[in-house]
Design an enzyme around this catalytic site. Structure first.
Site, mmCIF file in Angstrom:
data_model
loop_
_atom_site.group_PDB
_atom_site.id
_atom_site.type_symbol
_atom_site.label_atom_id
_atom_site.label_comp_id
_atom_site.label_asym_id
_atom_site.label_seq_id
_atom_site.Cartn_x
_atom_site.Cartn_y
_atom_site.Cartn_z
ATOM 1 N N ALA A 62 -3.949 -47.482 6.325
ATOM 2 C CA ALA A 62 -3.484 -48.305 6.779
ATOM 3 C C ALA A 62 -2.978 -48.591 8.010
ATOM 4 O O ALA A 62 -2.011 -48.244 7.988
ATOM 5 C CB ALA A 62 -2.488 -49.420 5.494
ATOM 6 N N GLU A 126 2.000 -41.973 1.708
ATOM 7 C CA GLU A 126 3.262 -43.165 2.098
ATOM 8 C C GLU A 126 4.844 -43.073 1.440
ATOM 9 O O GLU A 126 5.537 -44.119 1.874
ATOM 10 C CB GLU A 126 2.368 -44.676 0.743
HETATM 11 N N1 3HC Z 1 -0.136 -47.173 11.665
HETATM 12 C C1 3HC Z 1 -0.251 -47.516 12.676
HETATM 13 N N2 3HC Z 1 -0.139 -47.265 13.668
HETATM 14 C C2 3HC Z 1 0.224 -45.971 13.504
HETATM 15 C C3 3HC Z 1 -0.361 -45.350 11.699
HETATM 16 C C4 3HC Z 1 -0.933 -46.349 11.861
HETATM 17 N N3 3HC Z 1 -1.292 -45.670 9.469
HETATM 18 N N4 3HC Z 1 -0.202 -43.722 12.501
HETATM 19 C C5 3HC Z 1 -0.244 -43.990 13.864
HETATM 20 N N5 3HC Z 1 0.006 -44.798 13.935
HETATM 21 C C6 3HC Z 1 0.130 -44.907 15.745
HETATM 22 C C7 3HC Z 1 1.457 -44.552 16.376
HETATM 23 O O1 3HC Z 1 3.121 -45.165 15.891
HETATM 24 C C8 3HC Z 1 1.616 -44.141 17.358
HETATM 25 O O2 3HC Z 1 1.754 -45.411 18.533
HETATM 26 P P1 3HC Z 1 2.433 -45.010 19.664
HETATM 27 O O3 3HC Z 1 1.209 -44.055 20.689
HETATM 28 O O4 3HC Z 1 2.318 -47.002 20.085
HETATM 29 O O5 3HC Z 1 3.510 -44.679 19.185
HETATM 30 C C9 3HC Z 1 -0.144 -43.841 17.902
HETATM 31 O O6 3HC Z 1 -0.609 -43.609 16.559
HETATM 32 C C10 3HC Z 1 -0.101 -42.328 17.893
HETATM 33 O O7 3HC Z 1 0.252 -41.631 16.686
HETATM 34 P P2 3HC Z 1 1.851 -40.452 16.133
HETATM 35 O O8 3HC Z 1 2.131 -40.174 17.691
HETATM 36 O O9 3HC Z 1 2.020 -40.136 15.431
HETATM 37 O O10 3HC Z 1 0.459 -39.131 16.379
HETATM 38 P P3 3HC Z 1 -0.200 -38.434 16.438
HETATM 39 O O11 3HC Z 1 -1.358 -37.327 16.514
HETATM 40 O O12 3HC Z 1 1.096 -36.912 16.131
HETATM 41 O O13 3HC Z 1 0.014 -38.388 14.612
HETATM 42 C C11 3HC Z 1 -0.531 -39.062 12.762
HETATM 43 C C12 3HC Z 1 -1.106 -38.560 13.654
HETATM 44 C C13 3HC Z 1 -0.368 -37.523 12.028
HETATM 45 C C14 3HC Z 1 -1.851 -40.024 12.130
HETATM 46 C C15 3HC Z 1 0.856 -39.935 12.472
HETATM 47 O O14 3HC Z 1 0.681 -40.868 13.082
HETATM 48 C C16 3HC Z 1 1.167 -40.331 10.512
HETATM 49 O O15 3HC Z 1 1.578 -39.257 10.550
HETATM 50 N N6 3HC Z 1 0.845 -41.567 10.752
HETATM 51 C C17 3HC Z 1 1.089 -42.103 9.536
HETATM 52 C C18 3HC Z 1 0.222 -41.902 8.364
HETATM 53 C C19 3HC Z 1 0.369 -42.789 6.963
HETATM 54 O O16 3HC Z 1 1.356 -43.255 6.796
HETATM 55 N N7 3HC Z 1 -0.077 -43.441 6.847
HETATM 56 C C20 3HC Z 1 -0.340 -43.960 5.302
HETATM 57 C C21 3HC Z 1 -0.268 -45.611 6.414
HETATM 58 S S1 3HC Z 1 0.309 -46.703 4.703
HETATM 59 C C22 3HC Z 1 -1.008 -46.553 4.412
HETATM 60 O O17 3HC Z 1 -2.075 -46.503 4.083
HETATM 61 C C23 3HC Z 1 -0.764 -47.866 2.662
HETATM 62 C C24 3HC Z 1 -2.053 -47.719 1.996
HETATM 63 O O18 3HC Z 1 -1.692 -47.089 0.824
HETATM 64 C C25 3HC Z 1 -2.126 -48.772 0.966
#
Ligand code: 3HC
Ligand code: NAI
Length: 694
Positions: A62, A126
């Site tokens: 998300a 999450e």
């Molecule tokens: N939503 C919005 N922005 C996100 C995002 C997300 N889920 N994941 C990454 N981004 C953004 C980062 O903020 C960053 O933005 P910026 O360049 O403006 O600073 C950009 O994407 C690149 O991210 P990283 O610098 O972290 O890039 P990496 O390649 O090193 O890592 C990743 C990528 C492994 C995907 C890491 O970003 C990450 O762990 N993201 C979070 C993943 C996560 O927690 N997902 C679950 C979300 S909650 C959810 O899905 C709820 C659901 O259950 C209903």
């Protein structure tokens, strides 16, 4: 431009998701998926569907930025898409390249089959954002892989690789080579075999001895998740997956998700996620600034810090040479490094071969001839300006042109150190935290003449060394220690007034800090603070301190290393034991300065310590020493044991309300040692404007 697309290849519709950088499931991408599924459904020529992302990302989940905004509820929502996918009559195959995280994996779980490239990563992370999988993940994952494994994945948030996913039953096939071709083959086979949709919702999450299993999980998790709201909620949801019909479980998950997403703890953890990524941005240093190559490093001084810093380079695969004037010091330093690596190996986190290869990257020398061609040299000698001067003059004379010359000083003026050389543009501060091989924080100190490419290179190097690098301007104590000083001053004043170290430490630890100030100083060494105060008594005599800390040091009670400090320590133990000697010393001091002790409330302890941090943070921000409030939060979250679920001192002050913080500070100004409180102009300004730091 987005390359999201919909096409039909033979019998199979292909939905390509493209929302760089991580295929976050924002509103536009959701709409594309929703519309594409509708097309595939209604096209009689389509017999099966493949959903695929980029090679890097099936989907990062998300879009966290949309949380708590109307966008996350804008139709089609993630829940709606997942429901449509799940209900598709034609089989849908998720083709997972790169990572499928959170909502991304939940999307894949709502597909009927999953194939993945060998390097794919699957996780429900999450929990790290203070929430739980809210797209059906808590209900589907335990139906498709063993319940205990599913719970572990959700509680840790850590990824598993494709092969493990296959072994557990999460992935049907690992595709070597072209993922789309493999997924199309798989879909065509389904069509040929007349296999239709296969819904996880129709499966059951089986578990023998479920009651005991969940009781045990709750008891174990409660011990490690104090302050974190999500883990126990995750257990409750997985329990619902086992005990309830699918739709009821889904409803339960939804309610718990909605609750968590509105908690301040989750907001704090999401703040931390974005704050960490912000630290890399420096307004006047463009992201495309050309950086210098760092292939070889050198460190001057192989003591506590030099050794730890060398390990960082070796861990990152960068050869590093340690220099000392005497062979014994080098031998001692190297032995400590080997001891640290061996301890990690014994814990099963390194192999012998890895230890050997890292040790192989660390060389030692007595001669500057062996360091002159390093791309970066970090000075970590005694904290004495005369010693630093001698070292920097030598480095200026020997280092190759273009080498970065860094100092690890924690209290000295980096501008003054830079001026010992004829190339101040190449000089920068790299303030590592002890133990340097463990702590994630690196304060990168930008001196007045530091060149932009030197700064950009050092920030990039920090990332390579797996640090959270935060830029600080030059000031006494930089960001972290300058704030800490005000916090500790208040803690000490409260001893004068009636509190005891164990009371103050207890309150702050209960609130969530890894340790209170007195336990922390006993660990770090009380002599360090004493050294700084002695300098202040000369340089800034107007700054008042409680004398109790000096008295402790005068007794040689430097902390754990001398067996006693603010507490006493049994031989071989690191557990602080309250000491009547210290209580007597405090009592005597109170008598000496004519104070009748009063009872100090837990609330006052929290406010005086934490508002002192935030107020000094506001001075630092107002002076431009820190680039942004969230950088200050990162310093505390990664370098000072500040709890993630409080979001850092500035975020926390925002959540309390800056007007409340300012009002309390005004009150404290009228109290004991009130002159120590100087409300930051920025705090007053933001309060007047009704704004926040972050
Ligand atoms: N939503 C919005 N922005 C996100 C995002 C997300 N889920 N994941 C990454 N981004 C953004 C980062 O903020 C960053 O933005 P910026 O360049 O403006 O600073 C950009 O994407 C690149 O991210 P990283 O610098 O972290 O890039 P990496 O390649 O090193 O890592 C990743 C990528 C492994 C995907 C890491 O970003 C990450 O762990 N993201 C979070 C993943 C996560 O927690 N997902 C679950 C979300 S909650 C959810 O899905 C709820 C659901 O259950 C209903
Ligand atoms: P340390 O005393 O453990 O090590 C210093 C080393 O430098 C000793 O091994 C000494 O032999 C060597 N040395 C002294 N003069 C030298 C010279 N002229 N040339 C080469 N080597 C020389 O000190 P520590 O704790 O490692 O501190 C080093 C620096 O790091 C200091 O500037 C300190 O302020 C800073 N620092 C220390 C932290 C800590 O927690 N110990 C945290 C952050 C920074």
């Amino acid at each position: 431009m987005s390359a999201s697309s919909y096409s039909v290849q033979g019998d199979v519709a292909v939905i390509v998701m493209d929302n760089p950088p991580v295929n976050g499931l924002g509103h536009a991408l959701r709409t594309h998926i929703y519309d594409s599924l509708a097309k595939a459904s209604s096209d009689a020529a389509v017999k099966a569907v493949v959903m695929i992302g980029s090679a890097k990302a099936f989907s990062g989940g998300a879009d966290i930025r949309e949380f708590n905004t109307p966008k996350s509820a804008a139709k089609p929502t993630l829940h709606e898409i997942i429901a449509v996918l799940d209900g598709m009559h034609k089989p849908v195959v998720a083709a997972i390249g790169g990572f499928a995280l959170g909502g991304g994996l939940e999307l894949a779980l709502a597909c009927h089959y999953r194939v993945a490239s060998p390097k794919a990563n699957l996780a429900l992370p999450e929990v790290k954002l203070g929430i739980l999988p809210g797209g059906g993940g808590t209900q589907r994952l335990p139906r498709v892989i063993p319940v205990a494994e599913a719970l572990q994945m959700m509680l840790s948030g850590n990824p598993i690789a494709s092969e493990k996913g296959k072994a557990l039953g999460l992935i049907e096939e690992v595709v070597e080579g072209d993922l789309l071709a493999g997924a199309l083959d798989y879909a065509n086979k389904l069509v040929a075999q007349g296999k239709g949709a296969r819904r996880i919702r129709a499966m059951t999450a089986k578990l023998e001895g479920a009651t005991q299993f969940f009781e045990r999980a709750r008891a174990e998790t409660a011990k490690t998740s104090r302050g974190f709201p999500a883990p126990l909620e995750i257990i409750a949801c997985v329990e619902a997956a086992v005990a309830k019909p699918f739709d009821e479980g889904l409803k339960f998950e939804r309610a718990r998700f909605e609750h968590l997403i509105n908690t301040i703890e989750s907001k704090a953890m999401r703040h931390m996620f974005f704050a960490e990524r912000q630290t890399a941005r420096i307004p006047d240093v463009p992201e495309d600034t050309r950086t210098r190559e760092i292939r070889k490093a050198a460190i001057i001084g192989a003591g506590t810090m030099g050794g730890g810093i060398a390990m960082n380079f070796a861990n990152a695969g960068i050869p590093v040479t340690l220099l000392e004037p005497k062979q014994e010091a080098l031998d001692r330093g190297l032995a400590t490094i080997l001891k640290n690596y061996t301890a990690t190996m014994k814990k099963g986190r390194l192999t012998q071969a890895e230890v050997d290869s890292r040790m192989g990257l660390i060389k030692t020398t007595l001669s500057y001839d062996d360091v002159r061609d390093a791309d970066i040299v970090i000075e970590a000698v005694f904290e004495d300006i005369a010693v630093k001067k001698a070292v920097f003059e030598k480095l200026d004379a020997v280092m190759k042109p273009g080498a970065i010359i860094a100092t690890n000083t924690s209290t000295l003026d980096v501008n003054q150190i830079a001026a010992f050389t004829k190339r101040p543009q190449d000089v920068i501060g790299t303030h590592f935290f002890s133990p340097a091989n463990v702590m994630r924080l690196l304060e990168v100190v930008r001196a007045a003449k530091t060149a932009k490419d030197v700064l950009a290179t050092t920030m990039k190097l920090g990332k390579k060394l797996r640090k959270v690098s935060v830029v600080s301007g030059v000031c006494d104590g930089f960001i972290g220690n300058r704030m800490l000083e005000q916090y500790v001053r208040q803690a000490l004043f409260m001893l004068d007034e009636g509190a005891l170290p164990q009371q103050i430490d207890g309150v702050l630890q209960k609130w969530g800090l890894a340790m209170g100030p007195f336990t922390m100083y006993d660990l770090a060494g009380n002599d360090i603070g004493w050294y700084v105060r002695k300098r202040r008594y000369v340089e800034s005599p107007h700054i008042v301190y409680s004398k109790i800390a000096d008295r402790i040091c005068e007794l040689g009670r430097f902390g754990q290393k001398t067996g006693s400090g603010w507490y006493r320590y049994e031989a071989g133990s690191r557990t602080p034991v309250p000491d009547p000697v210290v209580e007597k010393l405090i009592e005597d001091y109170r008598k000496e300065i004519g104070i009748t002790p009063r009872k100090i409330s837990d609330e006052e302890i929290l406010q005086r310590c934490l508002y002192a941090l935030a107020n000094e943070g506001a001075h630092i921000l107002g002076e431009g020493i820190a680039l942004r409030a969230s950088d200050i939060d990162m310093v505390y979250l990664t370098g000072y044991g500040f709890p993630a679920y409080r979001g850092g001192p500035m975020f926390w002050a925002d959540s309390v309300g800056l007007a409340n913080v300012l009002a309390a500070i005004e009150r404290f100004r009228k109290g004991y040692q009130g002159a120590a409180w100087e409300p930051a102009p920025l705090l007053a300004k933001l309060t007047a404007e009704g704004k926040t730091f972050n």
